[in-house]
Design an enzyme around this catalytic site. Structure first.
Site, PDB file in Angstrom:
ATOM      1  N   GLU A  50       0.818  -1.220   0.000  1.00  0.00           N
ATOM      2  CA  GLU A  50       0.000   0.000   0.000  1.00  0.00           C
ATOM      3  C   GLU A  50       0.853   1.273   0.000  1.00  0.00           C
ATOM      4  OE1 GLU A  50      -0.458  -2.596   1.973  1.00  0.00           O
ATOM      5  OE2 GLU A  50      -2.563  -3.243   1.900  1.00  0.00           O
ATOM      6  N   PHE A 112     -10.383  -7.137  15.858  1.00  0.00           N
ATOM      7  CA  PHE A 112      -9.367  -7.589  14.898  1.00  0.00           C
ATOM      8  C   PHE A 112      -8.944  -6.429  13.984  1.00  0.00           C
ATOM      9  CE2 PHE A 112      -8.691  -9.671  10.636  1.00  0.00           C
ATOM     10  CZ  PHE A 112      -7.466 -10.251  10.938  1.00  0.00           C
ATOM     11  N   GLN A 113      -7.677  -6.162  13.925  1.00  0.00           N
ATOM     12  CA  GLN A 113      -7.073  -5.124  13.062  1.00  0.00           C
ATOM     13  C   GLN A 113      -7.443  -3.693  13.460  1.00  0.00           C
ATOM     14  OE1 GLN A 113      -8.119  -6.366   9.008  1.00  0.00           O
ATOM     15  NE2 GLN A 113      -6.137  -7.373   8.817  1.00  0.00           N
ATOM     16  N   VAL A 382      15.642   8.952  -2.963  1.00  0.00           N
ATOM     17  CA  VAL A 382      16.390   9.609  -1.888  1.00  0.00           C
ATOM     18  C   VAL A 382      17.639   8.765  -1.619  1.00  0.00           C
ATOM     19  CG1 VAL A 382      16.327  10.037   0.608  1.00  0.00           C
ATOM     20  CG2 VAL A 382      14.467  10.816  -0.868  1.00  0.00           C
ATOM     21  N   PHE A 467      24.592   7.127   0.719  1.00  0.00           N
ATOM     22  CA  PHE A 467      24.333   8.464   1.258  1.00  0.00           C
ATOM     23  C   PHE A 467      24.514   8.482   2.777  1.00  0.00           C
ATOM     24  CE2 PHE A 467      21.965  12.224   2.488  1.00  0.00           C
ATOM     25  CZ  PHE A 467      22.354  13.124   1.518  1.00  0.00           C
TER      26      PHE A 467
HETATM   27  C1  LIG Z   1      12.463   5.029   4.598  1.00  0.00           C
HETATM   28  C2  LIG Z   1      13.815   5.582   4.881  1.00  0.00           C
HETATM   29  N1  LIG Z   1      14.683   4.872   5.636  1.00  0.00           N
HETATM   30  C3  LIG Z   1      15.921   5.355   5.876  1.00  0.00           C
HETATM   31  C4  LIG Z   1      16.303   6.573   5.388  1.00  0.00           C
HETATM   32  C5  LIG Z   1      17.703   7.115   5.649  1.00  0.00           C
HETATM   33  N2  LIG Z   1      18.442   7.070   4.383  1.00  0.00           N
HETATM   34  C6  LIG Z   1      18.579   8.141   3.573  1.00  0.00           C
HETATM   35  S1  LIG Z   1      19.412   7.810   2.177  1.00  0.00           S
HETATM   36  C7  LIG Z   1      19.652   6.205   2.622  1.00  0.00           C
HETATM   37  C8  LIG Z   1      20.450   5.284   1.773  1.00  0.00           C
HETATM   38  C9  LIG Z   1      19.857   4.987   0.459  1.00  0.00           C
HETATM   39  O1  LIG Z   1      20.554   3.913  -0.092  1.00  0.00           O
HETATM   40  P1  LIG Z   1      20.449   3.560  -1.612  1.00  0.00           P
HETATM   41  O2  LIG Z   1      19.043   3.512  -2.043  1.00  0.00           O
HETATM   42  O3  LIG Z   1      21.274   2.357  -1.878  1.00  0.00           O
HETATM   43  O4  LIG Z   1      21.087   4.848  -2.298  1.00  0.00           O
HETATM   44  P2  LIG Z   1      22.634   5.306  -2.259  1.00  0.00           P
HETATM   45  O5  LIG Z   1      22.713   6.463  -1.329  1.00  0.00           O
HETATM   46  O6  LIG Z   1      23.459   4.147  -1.837  1.00  0.00           O
HETATM   47  O7  LIG Z   1      22.931   5.691  -3.654  1.00  0.00           O
HETATM   48  C10 LIG Z   1      19.065   5.945   3.877  1.00  0.00           C
HETATM   49  C11 LIG Z   1      19.130   4.647   4.579  1.00  0.00           C
HETATM   50  C12 LIG Z   1      15.344   7.287   4.638  1.00  0.00           C
HETATM   51  N3  LIG Z   1      15.611   8.479   4.144  1.00  0.00           N
HETATM   52  N4  LIG Z   1      14.129   6.757   4.390  1.00  0.00           N
END
Ligand SMILES: Cc1ncc(C[n+]2csc(CCOP(=O)(O)OP(=O)(O)O)c2C)c(N)n1
Ligand SMILES: [Mg+2]
Length: 578
Positions: A50, A112-113, A382, A467
């Site tokens: 979802e 439930f739920q 992100v 990141f």
């Molecule tokens: C749902 C969620 N969990 C954790 C984070 C923290 N976070 C930001 S960027 C990132 C790493 C993303 O890894 P990837 O998709 O492999 O991209 P990369 O930066 O390695 O290119 C994390 C864990 C977030 N922003 N959103």
């Protein structure tokens, strides 16, 4: 057969131009999905999680500007929507969520739920109400839709499953809910106050955000009259950067130096439709004029001298006649020259490294930019994909760039691409995904096949939450918990029925991208990229610099000196960026 509450809801959606609903059915939602089936026309966009339904609706609304709809069954079903709804609400795009609920007579019994959805969705919505009487429908639905459109956010209708099946009152009418258009601008006194400040300033800089959508011409005219460099926040990129000789790039943690400098050296700052959040990047002690259609946004990030409440377009139209056009372009020339140098350096990073393996992500993003359609829709995860998208995807007024820019949630690119593609089937939609991001909602690759959505997914497979590693390094922490031991995503794609290609060497990249982009269906290209690519923000504070040094020291102390050497090799060039 009597008309049910669900029938009237579906008729209202239909009359309002809604063409699809993303979601997963479940007992409490069955009354609604059955009404959809019986009515026809509105398609059920079946997803595998979802959260993806809500992100897809956010992607659709972000692309079209029209109301997009998602739905989920009670308890865990509608709880799964929540992250995507936060994204839609923070991105200020109009989304309606139909959150079905446990039977009305069980509420409060720990049934439930059972959850309390009207509490859960409160923070991620502009309207959230529980329907307990058939007589409330379709009025509550209409209010939710109207509020979502008027306030650009999420409207939630929480409705117990049994109410869907109830007979609808004879008076219930399906009224179309359509967005209204208005001219919104400040009064004469406010405009005159802004003109006074601008007419006595010498080095004006414009910070432009997503509120510049539809106001490109006005933006350029204002920049011309003020001889002002224009930098943008990330969401402004697609509306600001193209056909813009005043452009000096992006600022912020993933921006680059010229954007930062343009704010640092101004004697007056004009903020246009932006909520750029990072306060240390703002100039200190200069007059600030802020234009925003939402008055409550003004002054949140920096003290504002002249608040102007209105759309960017209407306000600039009203302001321009009051401005004495400037002729001194020294500030503009200096900042644009700085931008050209920064841009050349970034382009060089993408070019010179193309021969290497594993690939440098800059080269991958630059290749996507080169090979994608002139009107492609890009979504970027992100993580570092956002950085490469910000720096290497060129906008032109027809291309679009959608991300989780305010919410900052991982795994946004694939489901947002689904929504973009479902709403505009003929358009090329390219998701720039992280390996962490794509894995988080991996099941949605199956959705691409089942719903026949020809999205092109490019995975920046760096084997890490890269990141986060960057953040850890900047904070002086040894990287930990960031390894990703990945499968071959191209093989997974093929097993799912998608076109799949794996790229290990730079020489294979263009062919793989061309094949994927040309494929008549969903496709995934898994590109092995360098884990140690580092993008430093343009301004490092003392604490961060200290942190970086600390990182180096601790890494050596932890016995992992090789990583440091790799990091230095990868980034010598980046570190030169002032
Ligand atoms: C749902 C969620 N969990 C954790 C984070 C923290 N976070 C930001 S960027 C990132 C790493 C993303 O890894 P990837 O998709 O492999 O991209 P990369 O930066 O390695 O290119 C994390 C864990 C977030 N922003 N959103
Ligand atoms: Mg990664």
């Amino acid at each position: 057969m009597a008309t049910t509450v669900a029938d009237v809801m579906v008729a209202t959606l239909k009359a309002s131009g809604v063409r699809r609903v993303y979601g997963i059915p479940g007992d409490s939602l069955n009354g609604f999905t059955d009404a959809l089936r019986r009515a026809g026309e509105i398609t059920w966009e079946h997803v595998r999680h979802e959260e993806a339904a809500a992100f897809a609706a956010a992607g659709e609304a972000g692309l079209t500007g029209e109301l997009a709809v998602c739905a989920a069954s009670c308890g865990p079903g509608n709880l799964h929507l929540i992250n995507g709804l936060y994204d839609a609400n923070r991105s200020r795009v109009p989304v309606l969520a139909i959150a079905s609920h446990i039977p009305e007579d069980e509420i409060g019994s720990q049934y439930f739920q059972e959850t309390h959805p009207q509490n859960l969705f409160q923070e991620c919505s502009v309207y959230c109400e529980l329907v307990s009487e058939p007589e409330q429908m379709p009025r509550v639905l209409q209010i939710a839709m109207r509020t979502a459109l008027a306030r650009s956010g999420v409207g939630v209708v929480v409705i117990p499953g049994n109410v869907f099946f109830a007979d609808s009152p004879v008076s219930a009418k399906a009224v179309p809910i359509r967005p209204a258009t208005s001219v919104i601008r400040p009064d004469e006194n406010s405009l005159a106050a802004a003109a006074d400040v601008l007419n006595s300033a010498h080095r004006i800089t414009i910070l432009a955000g997503a509120g510049c959508a539809g106001a490109h011409q006005q933006l350029i005219e204002l920049a011309g009259a003020l001889q002002a460099p224009v930098l943008h926040a990330f969401r402004g990129k697609e509306f600001v950067e193209y056909d813009n000789r005043f452009d000096v790039g992006m600022t912020g943690l993933i921006g680059f130096s010229s954007g930062y400098r343009a704010m640092e050296h101004c004697d007056t700052l004009v903020m246009l439709g932006t909520d750029f959040p990072y306060r240390p990047f703002y100039p200190y002690g200069v007059p600030v004029i802020q234009i925003d259609v939402r008055g409550e946004q003004i002054g949140r990030r920096v003290p504002v001298d002249v608040p102007l409440v209105g759309t960017v377009k209407d306000t600039i139209d009203a302001l321009l006649p009051l401005i004495a056009a400037k002729t001194d372009s020294a500030h503009l020339d200096r900042m644009t020259a700085h931008y050209r140098r920064a841009r050349t350096r970034l382009d060089r990073l993408a070019d010179e490294r193309r021969g290497r393996s594993p690939l440098h992500p800059q080269a991958v993003a630059a290749a996507i930019d080169r090979l994608a359609a002139d009107d492609a829709v890009f979504t970027a995860d992100v993580g570092t994909p956002c950085i490469w998208a910000a720096r290497y995807l060129r906008m032109n007024g027809r291309r679009r760039l959608i991300g989780s820019f305010n919410r900052g949630s991982m795994a946004n690119a694939l489901p947002q691409a689904m929504g973009a593609q479902a709403s505009q089937p003929g358009r090329q939609v390219v998701a720039l995904s992280g390996d962490g991001g794509v894995a988080m909602l991996l099941g949605e690759l199956i959705t691409l096949r089942q719903q026949q959505l020809p999205v092109k997914v490019v995975v920046f497979n760096n084997g890490a939450l890269s990141f986060v590693e960057l953040e850890m390094k900047a904070a002086g922490i040894v990287t930990y918990g960031t390894d990703l031991d990945n499968p071959d995503f191209a093989e997974i794609a093929r097993a799912t029925g998608l076109f799949g290609a794996r790229v290990e060497k730079a020489g294979e990249l263009d062919d793989a991208l061309r094949a994927a982009f040309g494929h008549d269906g969903p496709a995934l290209v898994d590109v092995r990229t360098d884990r140690h690519e580092l993008s430093l923000p343009p301004k490092l504070t003392y604490g961060e610099i200290k942190g970086f040094t600390l990182y180096a020291t601790r890494t050596i102390l932890s016995g992992d000196g090789t990583e440091l050497v790799d990091l230095a090799k990868s980034n010598l060039r980046d570190l030169e960026i002032e």
